[in-house]
Write an enzyme that holds these catalytic residues in place. Structure first.
Site, short mmCIF file in Angstrom:
data_model
loop_
_atom_site.label_atom_id
_atom_site.label_comp_id
_atom_site.label_asym_id
_atom_site.label_seq_id
_atom_site.Cartn_x
_atom_site.Cartn_y
_atom_site.Cartn_z
N ASN A 84 0.85 -1.19 0.00
CA ASN A 84 0.00 0.00 0.00
C ASN A 84 0.89 1.24 0.00
O ASN A 84 1.71 1.43 0.90
CB ASN A 84 -0.91 0.03 1.23
N GLU A 85 0.76 2.04 -1.04
CA GLU A 85 1.49 3.30 -1.18
C GLU A 85 3.00 3.15 -0.97
O GLU A 85 3.61 3.87 -0.16
CB GLU A 85 0.94 4.36 -0.24
N TYR B 7 -6.54 11.57 -3.58
CA TYR B 7 -7.21 12.56 -2.75
C TYR B 7 -7.18 13.95 -3.37
O TYR B 7 -8.12 14.72 -3.22
CB TYR B 7 -6.52 12.66 -1.38
N GLU C 173 -8.57 4.19 -1.96
CA GLU C 173 -8.72 5.23 -0.93
C GLU C 173 -9.14 6.52 -1.60
O GLU C 173 -8.62 6.90 -2.65
CB GLU C 173 -7.40 5.49 -0.18
N TRP D 59 -12.13 6.50 2.29
CA TRP D 59 -11.26 6.60 3.46
C TRP D 59 -11.80 7.71 4.33
O TRP D 59 -11.78 8.85 3.95
CB TRP D 59 -9.81 6.90 3.07
N GLU E 226 -3.87 8.25 12.12
CA GLU E 226 -3.45 8.69 10.78
C GLU E 226 -1.92 8.90 10.72
O GLU E 226 -1.42 10.02 10.75
CB GLU E 226 -4.18 9.98 10.40
N TRP E 227 -1.18 7.79 10.63
CA TRP E 227 0.26 7.85 10.45
C TRP E 227 0.90 8.79 11.48
O TRP E 227 0.58 8.77 12.63
CB TRP E 227 0.61 8.23 9.01
#
Length: 340
Positions: free
Chosen positions: A17-18, A160, A233, A282, A289-290
């Protein structure tokens, strides 16, 4: 182990993922672990931002191809699942109508997304990267090339927002993030003539630009032979507001407007032939969040972190109704087709 243990129940596998975000922020800017970078790129104790990102990315690509090779040869035939990768996908608009800025868009896409997808799907690094980086790009062995032929079954798109891309190859740019060779000599900026590319959100990297969703889907469709896509997402974030009333925290009108416009952009791309198989918002819930921790809220459901109580926001009710309406329309279309 995962294929063997869960393959009879899992239909879709994503190897990473990413990985582009993990590599760029972990080995170039150093703001994510393992926090390696040069002093000119960030505040790290060690690292080389001009070489390490490409070594890390190369290893990601090789490990993806190894996982796909294993799945293809040992599990896919009996389990019947699909395997792919999920990328963070930004769209870029040229800062001006100049040829230089239009080429900067291509470099920005290549140094951010195509960097991973081109080797996995096309078997080689993007030409823009080869031209600028030369020997700094690791080479694939014959065995690597054989495994890369397995490619993938789908592309996961985390999208996004969008930015402008400004040329720094044929023009002089101020020394800041985006202007170096390791970033494709393409400067990523959010404003032009004092105006943002889209309405800013409370989260400092999200600008509302729904046409970017249609454009990134179309770009991926055209570049990668319309490989099946999932929007894995897409969402809108608010900053944590501990002193706000509960009803105000649930009235997320801007998230509803964002989702409506981005879903419409996806539908436009699908009508034009893009093979988009699904959409994931998402996120269902506010969550960790990270490196932002609990300071940003992306959930359709508000979570009270003290009690863990979950409350539906306006966006949850809107999305539920949106899905119900779309389902009715699809059923009507299929029924009409059956009658004919």
């Amino acid at each position: 182990m995962c294929f063997r243990s869960f393959g009879d129940r899992v239909n879709y596998w994503a190897t990473f993922n990413e990985p582009n975000v993990a590599v760029i922020r972990g080995y170039r800017s150093g703001i994510y672990p393992p926090s390696r970078c040069c002093p000119s790129f960030g505040n790290c104790t060690a690292g080389d931002s001009t070489t390490e990102p490409f070594i890390a990315a190369h290893n990601v690509i090789l490990s993806h191809s190894s996982a796909v090779h294993l799945y293809r040869t040992k599990y896919q035939k009996t389990q019947g699942g699909s395997i792919g990768i999920v990328m963070n996908c930004l769209w870029y608009e040229p800062f001006s109508n100049s040829l230089e800025d239009k080429l900067a868009v291509e470099r920005a896409l290549s140094f951010y997304m195509n960097w991973f997808l081109d080797p996995i799907i096309l078997g080689k690094y993007p030409a823009e990267m080869k031209e600028i980086l030369g020997d700094h790009l690791p080479a694939f062995s014959k065995d690597d090339m054989e495994k890369l032929k397995n490619g993938l079954d789908f592309i996961g798109i985390n999208h996004y927002t969008s930015f402008y891309a400004k040329d720094c190859k044929f023009s002089t740019c101020e020394p800041k993030a985006g202007a170096s060779k390791t970033e494709g000599l393409s400067l990523r900026i959010a404003q032009k003539d004092g105006l943002f590319i889209g309405e800013p959100s409370e989260v400092d990297w999200i600008y509302v630009y729904p046409q970017g969703m249609e454009k990134i889907i179309t770009y991926i469709k055209d570049r990668y032979n319309n490989t099946p896509m999932f929007i894995t997402e897409n969402g809108y974030g608010y900053k944590e507001k501990p002193n706000f009333k509960r009803e105000d925290l649930l009235n997320d009108v801007k998230r509803v407007d964002y989702m409506r416009s981005y879903l419409d952009a996806i539908a436009t791309a699908v009508r034009k032939g893009a093979d988009v198989r699904g959409y994931f918002a998402w996120s269902l819930l506010d969550n960790f969040e990270w490196i932002s921790g609990y300071t940003e809220r992306f959930g359709l459901y508000h979570v009270d972190y003290a009690t863990l109580k979950r409350s539906a926001r306006l966006s949850a009710d809107w999305y539920r109704q949106f899905i119900a309406n779309e389902t009715k329309q699809c059923q009507s279309v299929f029924k009409e087709a059956d009658v004919k």
